[in-house]
Write a protein that holds these residues in place. Structure first.
Motif, PDB file in Angstrom:
ATOM      1  N   HIS A 135       0.829  -1.194   0.000  1.00  0.00           N
ATOM      2  CA  HIS A 135       0.000   0.000   0.000  1.00  0.00           C
ATOM      3  C   HIS A 135       0.870   1.254   0.000  1.00  0.00           C
ATOM      4  O   HIS A 135       2.032   1.237   0.423  1.00  0.00           O
ATOM      5  CB  HIS A 135      -0.898  -0.009   1.241  1.00  0.00           C
ATOM      6  N   GLN A 136       0.316   2.363  -0.499  1.00  0.00           N
ATOM      7  CA  GLN A 136       1.068   3.619  -0.542  1.00  0.00           C
ATOM      8  C   GLN A 136       1.522   4.051   0.848  1.00  0.00           C
ATOM      9  O   GLN A 136       2.631   4.562   1.024  1.00  0.00           O
ATOM     10  CB  GLN A 136       0.223   4.714  -1.192  1.00  0.00           C
ATOM     11  N   ILE A 184       4.532   2.127   1.714  1.00  0.00           N
ATOM     12  CA  ILE A 184       5.744   2.714   1.135  1.00  0.00           C
ATOM     13  C   ILE A 184       6.239   3.869   2.003  1.00  0.00           C
ATOM     14  O   ILE A 184       7.441   4.023   2.244  1.00  0.00           O
ATOM     15  CB  ILE A 184       5.468   3.200  -0.304  1.00  0.00           C
TER      16      ILE A 184
END
Length: 298
Positions: free
Chosen positions: A106-107, A110
Motif C-alpha cells: 500500500h502507498q 511505502i
C-alpha cells in the motif's frame, strides 16, 4: 561523534541481519505454499508436510544466519545503533513480498518504509561510539552498578505484578499486558491472543525501547555525547518506530481487504476475539480456499 570502525562493522552486520531475516520470511512462505499445494493440507490446520520441503528449511537456515549476524553486531556497536536497524527486516520482507508473492504494498506502506530508512540514517549518523570492554570484571562492575540493579529489580517486580495481577484480570482484553511481559522477558505468548498487526509493532516498540534503555543504563552509551546528538538519535528512533507501525498496519489491512475481496462468497469465520480469521500462510485460489475451509470445518 565520528562513526568508528567498530560501529561500521556493527552497522554492516545489523544490515545483513535484516536482509537475511526479511528474506527468510518470504522463502519460508514460498515453502509453505509449495508444501500445501503438494499435500493439500496447510500448516495452519495441522499439516506437517512443510517439514519435508527444502525451501522451508532454506528459509529457516537464512533466519538463523540473520539472527547470528544480529547477535555478533552487538559486539561491535551499541544497542542504540543495532536494535532500531531490526526494523529494516520488515522493509525487506514487504518489498520482497510485493515482487515475489504478489502481495501489494500500500502507498502508506511505502511511506512506512521511507520513514524506517530515514530514521535509521539519522540514528547511524549520530550513533555513539561503544566503549571497549577489556575484562569480565569490567562487565561485572557494569552489571552490579546501582542504576542497573535498580532497573533489573524494577523489571522483575513489574513482570511478577503483570503475571499474577493484571494477566488474569485483563490479559485477554488488553494487548499491553502480554506484550509488556514479552518485551521484558522475551516471550511470544501475546501472539496467541491478539492480532499480529497489533502485537508486532507494539512488541517491537516496547522491546526496542527497553533494550536501548537497559543498554544506556548499563553501558552508558550516551556518556560523552552532546545533547544535540542524543536528541537526534531519539528523533530518528521515533521515526523508525512510527514507520514500523504504519508498515505493519497497512500490510495487515491489505491482507484482510484482499481476503474479503477474493473470498466474499465464503461464510466468514470468527475467532474468540470477534476477528475474521485470515489465511496468512498462503494466498489460495478460490477452489483451494473452499477445499481448505471445508477441511477446517470437519
Amino acid at each position: 561523534m565520528g562513526f568508528s570502525q567498530d560501529n561500521l562493522k556493527g552497522f554492516v552486520l545489523a544490515l545483513s541481519s535484516s536482509a537475511f531475516i526479511g528474506a527468510s520470511f518470504i522463502i519460508k512462505k514460498k515453502g509453505l505454499r509449495r508444501a500445501a499445494a503438494a499435500s493439500g493440507v496447510r500448516a495452519g490446520v495441522g499439516g506437517f508436510s512443510y517439514l519435508l520441503e527444502p525451501l522451508w528449511w532454506l528459509g529457516m537456515i537464512t533466519m538463523i544466519v540473520g539472527e547470528v549476524a544480529n547477535f555478533v553486531a552487538y559486539a561491535f556497536a551499541p544497542a542504540v545503533l543495532v536494535t532500531p536497524l531490526g526494523a529494516l527486516s520488515i522493509i525487506v520482507s514487504a518489498v520482497l513480498a510485493h515482487f515475489i508473492l504478489n502481495e501489494k504494498l500500500h502507498q502508506l506502506g511505502i511511506l512506512g518504509c521511507v520513514m524506517c530508512i530515514a530514521g535509521s540514517i539519522v540514528i547511524v549518523i549520530h550513533a555513539p561510539q561503544e566503549s571497549p570492554i577489556t575484562s569480565v570484571q569490567e562487565i561485572w562492575s557494569m552489571a552490579t552498578q546501582p542504576a542497573f540493579l535498580l532497573y533489573v529489580g524494577s523489571v522483575i517486580v513489574l513482570v511478577f505484578i503483570m503475571i499474577f495481577h493484571f494477566a488474569p484480570q485483563c490479559g485477554h482484553s488488553n494487548v499491553l499486558v502480554f506484550t509488556g511481559i514479552c518485551s521484558f522477558m522475551g516471550s511470544l505468548s501475546a501472539l496467541d491472543t491478539f492480532n499480529t498487526a497489533v502485537v508486532s509493532p507494539i512488541y517491537y516498540v516496547m522491546f526496542t525501547s527497553l533494550t536501548i534503555l537497559a543498554s544506556v543504563i548499563m553501558f552508558k552509551d550516551w556518556d560523552g555525547q552532546n545533547v544535540g546528538s542524543i536528541i537526534s538519535e531519539i528523533c530518528g528512533f521515533i521515526v523508525v518506530l512510527s514507520g514500523t507501525i504504519v508498515l505493519h498496519t497497512t500490510r495487515e489491512f491489505e491482507r484482510s481487504s484482499s481476503f474479503r475481496g477474493s473470498y466474499a462468497s465464503l461464510s466468514p469465520r470468527c475467532n474468540g476475539n470477534g476477528e475474521f480469521m485470515k489465511h496468512e500462510e498462503e494466498n489460495l485460489l478460490p477452489d483451494e480456499a473452499v477445499f481448505f475451509q471445508r477441511q477446517e470445518m470437519h
